[in-house]
Design a protein around this motif. Structure first.
Motif: not given
Length: 227
Positions: A14-30
């Motif tokens: 779930i975490g791996f999918e989530m970081i991609q969703l956030f990033a692709n939606a224009g958010h900054e992710v650590i």
């Protein structure tokens, strides 16, 4: 508006999918994980991977220092990392309990403490728990250490919500049911869950972005089936 988001346990499931969703939606992710090769292989400029061992206080402190040097404001923290031990109770060792609690509860508390300087009234801290941690829910043999730790994080976040209710951040917990991940396979070999990791990742992202407008100190049961 772009958000600054931290996700633990970001190298799989779930975490791996989530970081991609956030990033692709224009958010900054650590993205935090012990192993970061998979995260780095995404080659996404919106995702910064930091190798972090949530069972080691020194690693948590070093990671927090790196984050706070980069960001003076954190909008969302999702404590998604989990450590599962599946064995009969009589075979559980003190080390099994220690490792399970280190990742599932102690590490959550320590990382949250360390990031407090950058958390505001509008920030949202989300713990990913399990239906196994809900009192009165179905319980399964072999998960004494894991499910009891997941129950502890629910209570911790209720307490933190109360302690920080005047000037934030908001603290909420999602108790997940069965999702088709590597961890589910470890707990229930051969079981086919009704939800995929990308589906649950999308739900968690939406909740992290908006849930603090409606909830604080709450545990929501996100479960379509048992287990």
């Amino acid at each position: 508006m772009s958000k600054r988001v931290i996700v633990t346990g970001a190298s799989r499931g779930i975490g791996f999918e989530m970081i991609q969703l956030f990033a692709n939606a224009g958010h900054e992710v650590i993205a935090l994980s012990r192993k970061i090769d998979a995260i780095q292989s995404l080659d996404n400029t919106s995702i910064q991977a930091i190798a972090t061992d949530l069972s080691a206080q020194s690693s948590i402190e070093e990671t927090a220092k790196t984050i706070l040097t980069k960001w003076d404001r954190i909008d969302i923290v999702i404590h998604n990392a989990g450590m599962l031990v599946n064995k009969p109770f009589q075979e559980l060792t003190p080390e099994d309990f220690q490792q399970c609690y280190a990742v599932n509860i102690f590490g959550v508390a320590s990382l949250t403490q360390a990031l407090l300087p950058a958390l505001t009234k509008d920030s949202h801290v989300v713990a990913i728990s399990s239906m196994g941690g809900i009192q009165g829910s179905a319980k399964f043999p072999g998960l004494a250490a894991y499910s009891s730790a997941k129950g502890a994080v629910i209570t911790l976040f209720e307490l933190l919500a109360e302690e920080y209710k005047e000037n934030g951040p908001s603290f909420n917990t999602l108790a997940l049911g069965a999702v088709q991940t590597e961890m589910l396979e470890e707990a229930f070999p051969g079981y086919q869950a009704p939800l995929t990791a990308p589906e649950m990742a999308s739900y968690i992202m939406n909740f992290a972005l908006t849930g603090n407008k409606f909830y604080n100190g709450k545990v929501l049961q996100v479960s379509a089936s048992t287990p």
